[in-house]
Enzyme design. Structure first.
Site, PDB file in Angstrom:
ATOM      1  N   SER A  57      39.694  42.724  41.832  1.00 23.54           N
ATOM      2  CA  SER A  57      39.971  41.444  41.184  1.00 23.54           C
ATOM      3  C   SER A  57      38.676  40.632  41.098  1.00 23.54           C
ATOM      4  O   SER A  57      38.103  40.271  42.116  1.00 23.54           O
ATOM      5  CB  SER A  57      41.024  40.671  41.977  1.00 23.54           C
ATOM      6  OG  SER A  57      42.231  41.398  42.033  1.00 23.54           O
ATOM      7  N   GLU A  77      35.817  35.582  42.182  1.00 30.03           N
ATOM      8  CA  GLU A  77      36.014  35.913  43.589  1.00 30.03           C
ATOM      9  C   GLU A  77      34.833  36.720  44.097  1.00 30.03           C
ATOM     10  O   GLU A  77      34.506  36.705  45.287  1.00 30.03           O
ATOM     11  CB  GLU A  77      37.308  36.712  43.742  1.00 30.03           C
ATOM     12  CG  GLU A  77      37.629  37.170  45.137  1.00 30.03           C
ATOM     13  CD  GLU A  77      38.920  37.958  45.217  1.00 30.03           C
ATOM     14  OE1 GLU A  77      39.068  38.736  46.171  1.00 30.03           O
ATOM     15  OE2 GLU A  77      39.788  37.807  44.345  1.00 30.03           O
ATOM     16  N   ARG A 117      41.269  33.000  49.538  1.00 31.66           N
ATOM     17  CA  ARG A 117      39.993  33.693  49.304  1.00 31.66           C
ATOM     18  C   ARG A 117      38.794  32.893  49.796  1.00 31.66           C
ATOM     19  O   ARG A 117      37.693  33.013  49.262  1.00 31.66           O
ATOM     20  CB  ARG A 117      39.815  34.039  47.824  1.00 31.66           C
ATOM     21  CG  ARG A 117      40.898  34.902  47.232  1.00 31.66           C
ATOM     22  CD  ARG A 117      40.980  36.276  47.893  1.00 31.66           C
ATOM     23  NE  ARG A 117      41.988  37.071  47.227  1.00 31.66           N
ATOM     24  CZ  ARG A 117      43.292  37.073  47.563  1.00 31.66           C
ATOM     25  NH1 ARG A 117      43.703  36.328  48.586  1.00 31.66           N
ATOM     26  NH2 ARG A 117      44.151  37.802  46.912  1.00 31.66           N
TER      27      ARG A 117
END
Length: 337
Positions: free
Chosen positions: A237, A333, A163
């Site tokens: 997420s 994130e 990520r």
């Protein structure tokens, strides 16, 4: 080109947070982007480069200029070794995955139904079910904000990791992505050993899926686990899955024999953040107008009328509880602005 003052950004963020920006500029070519950048003044600062808003949490009105790519188009270059797909940064990501699967260009199928646009795939290194964008990204084209110069970067130069990319670190707010080139394979090599892909295939009586069947299964799993943004605003997420040392993993495994985990390398294990949050009792719970999704604790949702600060308060509370219980830091994130 669009150039709008005080644009409502509610439709440009999947959390459904009501906010406005001082100026909203949308471009559909590299030439338009360079003209826009050449005309920016100090009054346009700070800049926000916005894709589909599927990885964004706005904490208030944006007192600056939003740049949004509407660059479209797909160019295909075939060779004996594979297919190069050059895609405009404003294309919808899942439309490209569907195009690949329909044409038997392989490698993107596990990334089905991830929301957002192509440009974000190269910034976030989006990933799901054992596959990341870095696995198929060949080249990223961009324009440097300070100079208007068109540049391109190889996969290696972007320094992708979980990520992460240089676009999120030292290149943050320095470039606007215009095109991403993906390298797809002619041969289908399915990745089935992540999450409950195999069990879902077994329920359908499929032992050796083709790419279309695998895409259908991925879509079904995601729709079952993740809330519809039109019903409950969310950014998918919210937290990254933490990667811990082998010693920390073994310490926790001795206490929680059923703890899910995924090997990263000989010295590290990845532990699902959703499991950690659920073990802290947050699954399905709310804090004011923000909450944790009832089916997937990794997802924070807008229960209706939430402001960005409500989601941030929930985020920090959840992080503190995970830290206190497990001694592990989890990090968002989502881009919080």
């Amino acid at each position: 080109m669009k150039d709008i003052k005080y644009q409502d950004l509610t439709a440009y963020n999947t959390f459904g947070i009501q906010a406005r920006c001082r100026r909203f500029v949308e471009f559909d070519s590299v030439e338009e982007l360079r003209q826009i950048l050449a005309g920016l003044t100090s009054e346009d600062a700070p800049l926000l480069i916005l894709g589909g808003g599927s990885n964004l949490l706005l904490t208030g009105n944006y007192e600056g200029t939003v740049l949004h790519s509407a660059i479209k188009g797909v160019t295909v270059e075939r060779s004996a070794s594979g297919v190069m797909l050059r895609v405009g940064s404003g294309e919808t990501w899942d439309d490209i995955v569907r195009l690949c699967v329909d044409n038997k260009w392989y490698g993107a199928e596990n990334l089905s139904l991830i929301p957002g646009e192509v440009g974000a795939s190269a910034v976030q290194n989006i990933g799901a079910y054992g596959v990341e964008a870095k696995d198929i990204i060949y080249k990223v084209e961009a324009v440097e904000i300070a100079t208007g110069k068109a540049v391109s970067f190889s996969n290696g130069e972007c320094e992708y990791s979980y990520r992460q990319s240089r676009f999120k670190r030292d290149w943050r707010d320095k470039y606007v992505i215009t095109y991403v080139t993906y390298n797809l394979a002619h041969t289908f090599s399915p990745k089935l050993d992540y999450g409950n892909i195999r069990s879902e295939l077994e329920q359908r009586g499929i032992s050796e899926p083709d790419a279309a069947q695998l895409r259908d299964v991925i879509i079904s799993i995601r729709r079952d686990k993740l809330p519809d943004t039109s019903v409950e605003g969310n950014a998918g997420s919210f937290f990254m899955n933490p990667v811990v040392s082998r010693d920390k993993y073994e310490e926790l495994a001795a206490l929680y024999s059923d703890m899910p985990h995924y090997r990263v390398d000989d010295d590290h294990e990845k532990i699902p953040a959703g499991w950690l949050i659920e073990m802290c009792g947050w699954k399905g719970k709310s804090l004011g107008r923000a909450g944790v999704h009832s089916k997937q604790a990794l997802v924070l949702v807008n229960r209706g009328g939430a402001e960005g600060k409500d989601v941030v308060r929930l985020c920090e509370t959840v992080r503190n509880d995970v830290r206190d219980k497990f001694g592990i830091e989890i990090y968002p994130e989502v881009n919080i602005r």
